[in-house]
Design a protein around this motif. Sequence first.
Motif, PDB file in Angstrom:
ATOM      1  N   SER A 129      34.897  49.635  36.415  1.00  0.00           N
ATOM      2  CA  SER A 129      35.590  48.659  35.572  1.00  0.00           C
ATOM      3  C   SER A 129      34.815  48.417  34.276  1.00  0.00           C
ATOM      4  N   THR A 133      35.992  49.282  30.505  1.00  0.00           N
ATOM      5  CA  THR A 133      35.969  48.222  29.491  1.00  0.00           C
ATOM      6  C   THR A 133      35.241  48.671  28.226  1.00  0.00           C
ATOM      7  N   LEU A 290      41.717  43.279  30.617  1.00  0.00           N
ATOM      8  CA  LEU A 290      40.998  43.819  31.773  1.00  0.00           C
ATOM      9  C   LEU A 290      39.877  42.886  32.201  1.00  0.00           C
ATOM     10  N   ASN A 294      39.748  40.676  35.720  1.00  0.00           N
ATOM     11  CA  ASN A 294      38.690  41.020  36.657  1.00  0.00           C
ATOM     12  C   ASN A 294      38.156  39.754  37.321  1.00  0.00           C
ATOM     13  N   SER A 297      34.656  38.785  36.375  1.00  0.00           N
ATOM     14  CA  SER A 297      34.325  38.827  34.945  1.00  0.00           C
ATOM     15  C   SER A 297      33.529  37.623  34.485  1.00  0.00           C
TER      16      SER A 297
END
Length: 314
Positions: A129, A133, A290, A294, A297
Amino acid sequence: MNRRKGLFLVITGAVFWGIGGTVAKKLFQQYQIDLDWLVIIRLLIAGFLLLAVQFFRKDRSQILSVWKSRRTAIHLIIFGLLGMLAVQYTYMASIKYGNAAVATLLQYLAPVMIIVYLIFRKQLVLTRSDLLTVSLALLGCFFLLTNGSISQLSVPALSIIWGVLSGIALAFYTLYAVPLLKQYHSLVIVGWAMIIGGFALSFIHPPWQMDLKSLTIEAYLYLVFVIIFGTMIAFWFYIESLQSLLPKESSLLGSIEPLAAVLTTVFWLKEAFGLFQWVGTACIIGMILLLALNKESSPRTGQPPKNEEPLKVS
């Protein structure tokens, strides 16, 4: 009803932020407003207004109690100078020498910079991820700044430099603010940080030296929008939305900000945006979505935990 209110507040706040940057560009472009002066006035007035909002809340005592601890006071002053003032000045400088769309999108690279920083500090293990990103951010920047042509930049170099510095400043701002947010309401921290930053810059460029006699009524209305709607109300609405929305939802809907900046720059200021620049914009907005979607995040990017309030500064 509370959820609808939260959605209205966060969307309205994000739109105000995005449009505020474009209106600032209008002031620089058409009325030759001084960069330092606008930053000072924006910070001082918005800062006092945010503290005024906090004054009418139940925990108004926080406004002064933040200064009782010497350590906290020093922390707040550093945050006001190297965080708030740095973010506001670099962002506005990028707008002045380029446009609000590019400045806002470059500033939104801050989460990627934080991810890279945490990886180098060995506080974060790189995941798929994270790799996606970073890739979206780099690809978006390439298309946004070159419009697909390696031989020449489609955005002034000075605007790019200030925009990247704005992203770096926002990354510092985000990480450095976490301990303060654990102790005090974000309205108190941001309000005082704005006042500290505006007051410090006043020593370099006294705001009373600005000649306002030549400004038209339209210019004054633009100033009011940038200061009140594009700064104070935008931040206030964003914070209020957290009363009925999850921080992740507010962050996700906050991605409307760069979209608003791009659309108003293209359709109101009539600044050209090439096909590949639109592709770059889509990549960066995709990166923002994104990160917002997440589940991990927040701790990854140095944002406050779910029970804390994320900051907004643009």
